[in-house]
Scaffold this active site. Structure first.
Site, mmCIF file in Angstrom:
data_model
loop_
_atom_site.group_PDB
_atom_site.id
_atom_site.type_symbol
_atom_site.label_atom_id
_atom_site.label_comp_id
_atom_site.label_asym_id
_atom_site.label_seq_id
_atom_site.Cartn_x
_atom_site.Cartn_y
_atom_site.Cartn_z
ATOM 1 N N SER A 76 44.935 84.378 -50.592
ATOM 2 C CA SER A 76 46.068 83.785 -51.298
ATOM 3 C C SER A 76 47.067 83.181 -50.308
ATOM 4 C CB SER A 76 46.739 84.852 -52.163
ATOM 5 O OG SER A 76 47.922 84.367 -52.731
ATOM 6 N N GLY A 84 55.739 90.958 -53.083
ATOM 7 C CA GLY A 84 55.686 89.943 -52.036
ATOM 8 C C GLY A 84 55.806 90.475 -50.620
ATOM 9 N N CYS A 128 46.919 96.717 -39.074
ATOM 10 C CA CYS A 128 47.016 97.525 -40.283
ATOM 11 C C CYS A 128 48.222 97.065 -41.079
ATOM 12 C CB CYS A 128 47.165 99.001 -39.895
ATOM 13 S SG CYS A 128 47.329 100.102 -41.302
ATOM 14 N N GLU A 145 42.468 92.260 -38.687
ATOM 15 C CA GLU A 145 41.379 93.133 -38.260
ATOM 16 C C GLU A 145 40.384 93.284 -39.401
ATOM 17 O OE1 GLU A 145 40.762 97.710 -36.682
ATOM 18 O OE2 GLU A 145 42.699 96.737 -36.397
#
Length: 157
Positions: free
Chosen positions: A63, A27, A16, A50
């Site tokens: 990205s 960032g 998570c 996950e």
């Protein structure tokens, strides 16, 4: 905030991730993603987030993977033989995530039933010209011992 399972049967390196709205676009999400891969490398494993990923999660991971892969490929010379498993070992990124990212960049081909990296120097050069700087975790700054390498009296966590 992030959470990581000590043991993951699915090789998840991050369970998570949460960046509060006022800190998004600073960032921190990519820093946590980078941290998760540095921890995976310290465990001598490859990992993946996950699943399923949220829409923002997909964008952030793609990205990050693009950044890592294009920077790695930019450092290769034409005489070096590089393969997906080697990239996976170097980066901690699972082969499936490498393949999907290279497919999104149109930099992978299938040849005789194998995935072959098709380096497009113009894509790498254009990406590097953008000079995208992302916050990454510096492995030399980590003081962490993987759970399976800890001794009973170890204070590292």
């Amino acid at each position: 905030y992030f959470s990581k399972e000590k043991v993951s049967a699915e090789d998840y390196n991050l369970a998570c991730i949460l960046t509060f709205p006022q800190y998004q676009k600073c960032g921190y999400g990519k820093f946590i993603i980078s941290l998760s891969y540095e921890l995976s490398k310290m465990e001598c494993k490859t990992g993946s987030p996950e699943k399923p990923l949220s829409d923002l999660g997909k964008i952030s991971y793609r990205s990050y993977w693009t950044h890592v892969l294009l920077h790695l490929l930019s450092k290769q010379n034409g005489h070096q033989n590089i393969n997906i498993k080697g990239i996976s070992s170097q980066t901690g990124i699972k082969t499936e995530d490498i393949i999907s990212t290279l497919q999104s960049l149109n930099m992978i081909k299938c040849w005789k039933g194998q995935h072959v990296i098709y380096v497009k120097q113009d894509i790498i050069d254009n990406y590097l010209k953008q000079d995208k700087r992302i916050r990454t975790c510096k492995s030399e700054c980590l003081n962490w011992t993987p759970p399976d390498k800890r001794t009973k009296n170890s204070d590292s966590s």
